[in-house]
Write a protein that holds these residues in place. Structure first.
Motif, PDB file in Angstrom:
ATOM      1  N   VAL A   1      44.631  16.857  70.742  1.00 33.99           N
ATOM      2  CA  VAL A   1      44.152  16.991  72.182  1.00 33.99           C
ATOM      3  C   VAL A   1      42.753  17.469  71.848  1.00 33.99           C
ATOM      4  O   VAL A   1      42.687  18.830  72.366  1.00 33.99           O
ATOM      5  CB  VAL A   1      44.832  16.400  73.060  1.00 33.99           C
ATOM      6  CG1 VAL A   1      44.322  16.343  74.169  1.00 33.99           C
ATOM      7  CG2 VAL A   1      45.774  15.879  72.943  1.00 33.99           C
TER       8      VAL A   1
ATOM      9  N   GLY B   1      51.132  21.433  73.661  1.00 29.85           N
ATOM     10  CA  GLY B   1      50.136  21.723  75.049  1.00 29.85           C
ATOM     11  C   GLY B   1      48.792  23.357  74.540  1.00 29.85           C
ATOM     12  O   GLY B   1      48.655  23.407  75.425  1.00 29.85           O
TER      13      GLY B   1
ATOM     14  N   ARG C   1      52.411   9.664  77.705  1.00 30.61           N
ATOM     15  CA  ARG C   1      51.810  11.085  78.507  1.00 30.61           C
ATOM     16  C   ARG C   1      50.372  10.766  78.674  1.00 30.61           C
ATOM     17  O   ARG C   1      49.896   9.296  78.007  1.00 30.61           O
ATOM     18  CB  ARG C   1      51.884  12.176  77.438  1.00 30.61           C
ATOM     19  CG  ARG C   1      52.813  12.733  77.274  1.00 30.61           C
ATOM     20  CD  ARG C   1      52.767  14.009  76.029  1.00 30.61           C
ATOM     21  NE  ARG C   1      54.063  14.848  75.715  1.00 30.61           N
ATOM     22  CZ  ARG C   1      53.973  15.721  74.658  1.00 30.61           C
ATOM     23  NH1 ARG C   1      52.600  15.788  74.322  1.00 30.61           N
ATOM     24  NH2 ARG C   1      55.106  16.103  74.858  1.00 30.61           N
TER      25      ARG C   1
ATOM     26  N   SER D   1      49.508  18.206  70.339  1.00 26.84           N
ATOM     27  CA  SER D   1      49.733  17.341  71.856  1.00 26.84           C
ATOM     28  C   SER D   1      51.013  17.538  71.639  1.00 26.84           C
ATOM     29  O   SER D   1      51.668  17.225  73.251  1.00 26.84           O
ATOM     30  CB  SER D   1      49.186  15.808  71.029  1.00 26.84           C
ATOM     31  OG  SER D   1      49.973  14.978  69.629  1.00 26.84           O
TER      32      SER D   1
ATOM     33  N   THR E   1      48.847  17.983  81.444  1.00 27.05           N
ATOM     34  CA  THR E   1      49.592  16.358  81.129  1.00 27.05           C
ATOM     35  C   THR E   1      50.519  16.385  82.137  1.00 27.05           C
ATOM     36  O   THR E   1      51.258  17.364  82.223  1.00 27.05           O
ATOM     37  CB  THR E   1      50.158  17.222  79.806  1.00 27.05           C
ATOM     38  OG1 THR E   1      49.096  18.049  78.737  1.00 27.05           O
ATOM     39  CG2 THR E   1      51.177  16.482  78.751  1.00 27.05           C
TER      40      THR E   1
ATOM     41  N   LYS F   1      41.783  11.986  72.262  1.00 28.44           N
ATOM     42  CA  LYS F   1      43.003  12.379  70.889  1.00 28.44           C
ATOM     43  C   LYS F   1      42.452  11.966  69.231  1.00 28.44           C
ATOM     44  O   LYS F   1      42.057  11.006  69.162  1.00 28.44           O
ATOM     45  CB  LYS F   1      43.903  11.878  71.284  1.00 28.44           C
ATOM     46  CG  LYS F   1      45.242  11.672  70.226  1.00 28.44           C
ATOM     47  CD  LYS F   1      46.214  12.138  70.869  1.00 28.44           C
ATOM     48  CE  LYS F   1      47.087  12.394  69.757  1.00 28.44           C
ATOM     49  NZ  LYS F   1      48.072  11.257  69.757  1.00 28.44           N
TER      50      LYS F   1
ATOM     51  N   TYR G   1      47.128  12.083  79.438  1.00 33.50           N
ATOM     52  CA  TYR G   1      45.430  13.766  79.710  1.00 33.50           C
ATOM     53  C   TYR G   1      44.491  13.352  80.587  1.00 33.50           C
ATOM     54  O   TYR G   1      44.102  12.833  80.404  1.00 33.50           O
ATOM     55  CB  TYR G   1      44.907  14.112  78.165  1.00 33.50           C
ATOM     56  CG  TYR G   1      46.308  14.262  76.996  1.00 33.50           C
ATOM     57  CD1 TYR G   1      47.491  15.495  77.036  1.00 33.50           C
ATOM     58  CD2 TYR G   1      47.045  13.048  76.147  1.00 33.50           C
ATOM     59  CE1 TYR G   1      48.122  15.676  76.011  1.00 33.50           C
ATOM     60  CE2 TYR G   1      47.776  13.793  75.763  1.00 33.50           C
ATOM     61  CZ  TYR G   1      48.647  14.586  75.503  1.00 33.50           C
ATOM     62  OH  TYR G   1      49.027  14.698  74.567  1.00 33.50           O
TER      63      TYR G   1
END
Lengths: 313, 378
Positions: free
Chosen positions: B302, B319, B258, B316, B270, B297, B260
């Motif tokens: 996050v 979301g 992933r 994370s 994301t 993170k 961010y």
């Protein structure tokens, strides 16, 4: 909504986005955007500027009558002021008519200065403002061009002459000169000595001040001032005639003394301004403001006071 | 008499006003956010007036030392870049606007004692990068420097000049150095010689450090796009596409498969690292707020810091926002534009005022810890 938000919404953002749009349609040349923007601003300001320039012409046309009044009531300052006011009123002229356009332009100068700083920002905090103040559709067009082309003849339009140095010092000089020339053309020649003395003070003081501004503000703002002044000179020329452009023919270096305590003519007609200048007074400017405000001091003429002083000695 | 005084009074007021406004125009004040970094359990914060580098214990917030150079300057000294620690030395970019002096200071991270300095031609905004006895940094003129920490001189051959400013930190991987620039280009140099290996042209200016993942570099740009660039060739990775609604100013946070991404449109996105596809509904800040700082993170959270001064933690996995957003009690200088930094289970932010705030992950929530604000006398 605070005053900062109001300024940002109604002054800064429209000006910034107008400049950015011009930049995008004028081949990504910011200097060209500033010039066209200045012309547009002057067009928008026409309803305010034209009456001012016509008023200046009227003031010039009134000079013979003012001279007559001077001859007739020169010794009676109170009466002289009243008659001058009456004359101005009848003719629809105002000696202070230049103040309103000047005041209206102040937010434009501040807005333009901030717009240039944001659009041509070369430090992070300046560019933050740009990202937040762009309108949606323009953001798509402009974002890919950031940082914008900020150079004109090798000169960074976002920096100040005091930082750039070299030939950029010519910019504040040009700003001051064009402003002085514009004022000179709008100033009635052979006006009554008192009003003329005040005019001389302002004709010199304002260009000096704007030259000083230009020294310490981004050169892009100087470009605006210069173009704006040139447009002012041209329109004033069409209204009042072009004889003012031949300034060297009417140059009287001694008249600059008016700035520091009254001109020679003012002394002869208005009193002992040299001696009063030492005490921070100028009868000429005082009288002119009296007239402009419709007030009179009622202290008698300068000639009378001069005589009284001589008697004391 | 009174009226003549008015004219001169008005002239003097106008001149004073002019002087004040002119002062605004030429003010040599920082136009950047304060630097913040953490290394070896020490938080390095640039704060105070006059500015100093404060070295704080990462666990307690207790001040351990400060760095102030020994030179004399005509005006104030400003530190424009965050501090980087490498080879038992700390590095920070400085500027003395009145002296027109720019450069890099090296100091002892334990004591704050000045060790040496190297001159630069303009402001150093991005954190310097250290590798194998060489410190790399870019300047606002677009020049890339590689300074040998033994000789304190620029390494021979390193004389690269980009077309625009460099605001991001260089990234060093092995024997290659990657630098993103405001001239829309991402460059790859040989660390040894400074020779350009490749150049990738993006659609917008790039102000952040590239983020590596395997053989790919992820780079956000002012055109709102995230670019995936192959590290070996400098070619754009095929099949990756993402576009935000406003500039992407900060670093992309890579977390496994992933990404961010924060944007000036006020959103945290994301993304799928392979395709750039948005994986979940982006977090949206309140109206008129935006996110300049990169996400961080910490644990399973996050963390984002917004321009209005909010610190928000999101899961994370889902979301979703976890707990309540934190806001400082400040009314002035509360915005957060600097990237949050992480050390272990703690995350640190610095406000525009220079106040440092720590947070710790406790029972899956982000809990505020110590705060540090230097007094004027410190």
């Amino acid at each position: 909504m605070g005053i900062g938000d109001i300024f940002s919404t109604f002054i800064l953002q429209p000006m910034l986005n107008a400049l950015l749009w011009l930049y995008s349609v004028l081949g990504s040349q910011f200097w060209l955007a500033i010039i066209v923007f200045t012309i547009l601003i002057r067009l928008l300001m026409t309803p305010l500027m034209l009456p001012q320039q016509r008023a200046a012409k009227k003031m010039q046309d009134l000079q013979p009558q003012l001279k007559e009044l001077q001859k007739k009531y020169g010794k009676d300052r109170e009466r002289m002021a009243q008659e001058q006011m009456k004359l101005y009123k009848e003719a629809g002229a105002s000696p202070m008519s230049g103040c309103l356009p000047m005041l209206v332009q102040m937010p434009i100068w501040i807005g333009l200065w901030q717009s240039i700083n944001q659009a041509l920002g070369h430090q992070p905090l300046q560019l933050l403002g740009l990202s937040q103040n762009m309108y949606g559709p323009l953001r798509q067009m402009i974002s890919a061009d950031v940082p914008l082309n900020r150079f004109f003849l090798g000169m960074d339009l976002s920096l100040e002459p005091s930082v750039l140095g070299g030939l950029t010092y010519l910019l504040p000089i040009t700003v001051g000169f064009t402003m002085w020339l514009q004022s000179k053309m709008a100033t009635p020649s052979g006006a009554d000595p008192q009003a003329q003395s005040m005019n001389q003070s302002m004709t010199v003081m304002m260009p000096l001040m704007f030259g000083f501004f230009s020294l310490n503000f981004s050169t892009g703002l100087s470009l605006y001032f210069i173009v704006s002044n040139i447009i002012g000179i041209i329109t004033q020329g069409f209204i009042s005639g072009w004889q003012g452009l031949l300034f060297w023919k009417n140059m009287n270096l001694k008249s600059l003394g008016g700035l520091f305590g009254g001109s020679r003519s003012a002394q002869s007609a208005g009193g002992d301004s040299r001696s009063r200048a030492g005490r921070g007074e100028t009868s000429s400017t005082s009288a002119a403001l009296d007239v402009a405000e419709g007030k009179v001091g009622g202290t008698g003429s300068g000639v009378q006071r001069k005589k009284k002083r001589r008697r004391k000695r | 008499m009174i009226k003549s005084g008015r004219v001169w009074g008005a002239a003097v007021v106008l001149l004073l006003l002019g002087s004040l406004l002119s002062g605004c125009g030429a003010a040599p004040v920082p136009q950047n956010w304060p630097g913040l970094s953490v290394a070896d359990n020490v938080v390095y914060a640039i704060s105070g007036s006059p500015q100093k580098v404060y070295m704080l214990d990462a666990e307690t917030g207790v001040q351990k030392a400060t760095f102030m150079p020994t030179g004399t300057f005509r005006g104030q000294l400003y530190y424009w870049s965050p501090v980087t620690v490498g080879g038992e030395t700390a590095f920070v970019g400085f500027a003395s606007p009145q002296d027109k002096l720019f450069g890099l200071y090296a100091f002892d991270p334990a004591t704050g004692q000045e060790l040496w300095h190297a001159a630069a031609d303009n402001l150093i905004l991005g954190a310097p990068a250290y590798a194998d006895g060489v410190v790399y940094f870019g300047s606002s003129s677009g020049r890339v420097y590689a300074v040998d920490t033994t000789t304190h001189n620029v390494k021979p051959g390193w004389s690269f000049q980009a077309g625009e400013a460099i605001w991001g930190s260089p990234l060093v991987i092995g024997d290659l150095v990657y630098v993103a620039t405001m001239d829309h280009s991402l460059y790859c140099f040989k660390a040894e010689t400074g020779a350009v290996e490749w150049e990738f042209q993006a659609g917008g200016a790039m102000a952040a450090q590239p983020s590596p993942k395997d053989g790919t570099l992820y780079q956000g740009a002012f055109d709102g796009k995230v670019y995936a660039v192959e590290r070996d060739s400098g070619q754009q990775a095929s099949g990756f596409d993402f576009q935000a609604q406003n500039w992407i100013w900060s670093e992309v946070l890579v977390d496994g498969a992933r990404l961010y991404v924060t944007s000036m449109d006020g959103k945290l996105y994301t993304l799928d690292a392979a395709t750039g596809k948005v994986l979940s509904n982006p977090y949206q800040t309140q109206a008129d707020d935006y996110i300049r700082a990169a996400p961080a993170k910490v644990g399973d959270l996050v963390v984002i810091a917004t321009a209005s001064g909010q610190v928000v933690a999101l899961s994370s996995e889902s979301g979703q926002v976890v707990g309540s957003p934190w806001t400082s009690g400040l009314t002035v200088g509360k915005s957060i534009l600097t990237n949050p930094v992480v050390s272990g289970e703690r995350v640190y932010v610095i406000l525009a005022s220079g106040q440092v705030q720590s947070f710790e992950v406790l029972k899956g929530l982000l809990a505020p810890g110590w705060a540090f604000a230097p007094s004027e006398s410190q």
